[in-house]
Design an enzyme around this catalytic site. Structure first.
Site, PDB file in Angstrom:
ATOM      1  N   GLU A  47      54.689  18.725  28.107  1.00  0.00           N
ATOM      2  CA  GLU A  47      53.965  19.993  27.974  1.00  0.00           C
ATOM      3  C   GLU A  47      54.786  20.985  27.153  1.00  0.00           C
ATOM      4  O   GLU A  47      54.250  21.687  26.284  1.00  0.00           O
ATOM      5  CB  GLU A  47      53.686  20.563  29.360  1.00  0.00           C
ATOM      6  CG  GLU A  47      53.031  21.932  29.350  1.00  0.00           C
ATOM      7  CD  GLU A  47      53.246  22.672  30.660  1.00  0.00           C
ATOM      8  OE1 GLU A  47      53.146  23.912  30.648  1.00  0.00           O
ATOM      9  OE2 GLU A  47      53.529  22.016  31.681  1.00  0.00           O
ATOM     10  N   ASP A  51      53.382  22.396  23.662  1.00  0.00           N
ATOM     11  CA  ASP A  51      53.199  23.832  23.469  1.00  0.00           C
ATOM     12  C   ASP A  51      53.813  24.282  22.150  1.00  0.00           C
ATOM     13  O   ASP A  51      53.216  25.069  21.403  1.00  0.00           O
ATOM     14  CB  ASP A  51      53.834  24.590  24.639  1.00  0.00           C
ATOM     15  CG  ASP A  51      53.829  26.091  24.434  1.00  0.00           C
ATOM     16  OD1 ASP A  51      52.741  26.695  24.537  1.00  0.00           O
ATOM     17  OD2 ASP A  51      54.896  26.667  24.153  1.00  0.00           O
ATOM     18  N   ASP A 120      47.807  22.423  30.893  1.00  0.00           N
ATOM     19  CA  ASP A 120      49.120  21.767  30.808  1.00  0.00           C
ATOM     20  C   ASP A 120      48.985  20.314  30.345  1.00  0.00           C
ATOM     21  O   ASP A 120      49.793  19.827  29.546  1.00  0.00           O
ATOM     22  CB  ASP A 120      49.811  21.798  32.173  1.00  0.00           C
ATOM     23  CG  ASP A 120      50.254  23.198  32.573  1.00  0.00           C
ATOM     24  OD1 ASP A 120      50.206  24.100  31.711  1.00  0.00           O
ATOM     25  OD2 ASP A 120      50.629  23.389  33.744  1.00  0.00           O
ATOM     26  N   GLU A 123      48.367  20.186  26.583  1.00  0.00           N
ATOM     27  CA  GLU A 123      49.605  20.371  25.821  1.00  0.00           C
ATOM     28  C   GLU A 123      50.507  19.145  25.929  1.00  0.00           C
ATOM     29  O   GLU A 123      51.148  18.752  24.947  1.00  0.00           O
ATOM     30  CB  GLU A 123      50.342  21.612  26.319  1.00  0.00           C
ATOM     31  CG  GLU A 123      49.661  22.911  25.926  1.00  0.00           C
ATOM     32  CD  GLU A 123      50.439  24.130  26.358  1.00  0.00           C
ATOM     33  OE1 GLU A 123      50.411  25.130  25.620  1.00  0.00           O
ATOM     34  OE2 GLU A 123      51.075  24.092  27.441  1.00  0.00           O
TER      35      GLU A 123
END
EC number: 3.1.26.3
Length: 232
Positions: A47, A51, A120, A123
């Site tokens: 994640e 991101d 989450d 990502e």
């Protein structure tokens, strides 16, 4: 994971070489914690990576798409595109909600529908795709799944209520605007925040969200919708 692999292949022309990496992207911490003896990896590190690459690619897109927009406007638009609720929506569009591995307690409490968990996982998938393929493949996926909604103007319509409220209240001069957390509920990995916005010490609106920032936006929205007469 075979069903997920089929969805990825049929809808996005994606085939993972490292199936374990794909599985990790869809493994929530609650599932890993319930199977500690198996030493299963969860998706938090992926994640983190996803991101970063998402921020980069969306920033590049917005920079090229809107050559006349100032930095502040680009930042606001990017924030709306990559915020929790937006990413959860993209995850649902991709049917990712069906494939997340959750602990029994998280499943029973409705975790499969939580924006935080879905965002989450989205990502984490991007992070896994970056490692298994390359940034070009991540970009291709983002342009297939996310950019059409951006170009349709869906995120232009979302208001930054905190800025809007500040502009309304300070039209005749500076006023003291403050946001404070009233309460925090839920487990550490999935908290819910209740926030109120105060003007010169007077509470004018309240809001709730999965992060302090989202709760502040909801509180500002609540204040704006009440009207200025009730704020001062």
């Amino acid at each position: 994971m075979k069903e997920l692999q089929t969805v990825l292949k049929n809808h996005f022309a994606i085939e993972f070489a490292d199936k374990n990496l794909l599985e990790t992207a869809f493994t929530h911490t609650s599932y890993a914690n319930e199977h500690r003896l198996l030493k299963i990896s969860h998706n938090e590190r992926l994640e983190f990576l996803g991101d970063a690459v998402l921020q980069l690619l969306i920033s590049e897109y917005l920079y090229k798409k809107y050559p006349k927009k100032p930095e502040g406007d680009l930042s606001k638009l990017r924030a709306m595109i990559v915020r929790e609720e937006s990413l959860a929506g993209f995850a649902r569009d991709c049917q990712f909600d069906q494939f997340i591995k959750l602990g029994k307690g998280e499943e029973k409490s409705g975790g499969r529908n939580r924006d935080t968990i879905l965002g989450d996982a989205f990502e984490a998938f991007l992070g896994a795709l970056l490692l298994d393929k390359d940034v070009a493949k991540v970009k291709e996926f983002i342009y297939q799944v996310m950019i059409p909604k951006v170009e349709a103007g869906e995120f232009e319509m979302i208001t930054d209520y905190k800025t809007h409220l500040q502009e309304l209240l300070q039209v005749n001069g500076d006023v003291a605007i403050r946001y404070q957390v009233i309460s925090e509920t839920g487990p550490a990995h999935d908290k819910v925040f209740d926030v109120e916005v105060l003007v010169e010490g007077k509470s004018i609106g309240q809001g709730q969200g999965r992060s302090k920032k989202l709760a502040e936006q909801e509180a500002a929205k609540n204040a704006v919708e009440k009207g200025l007469d009730s704020c001062i």
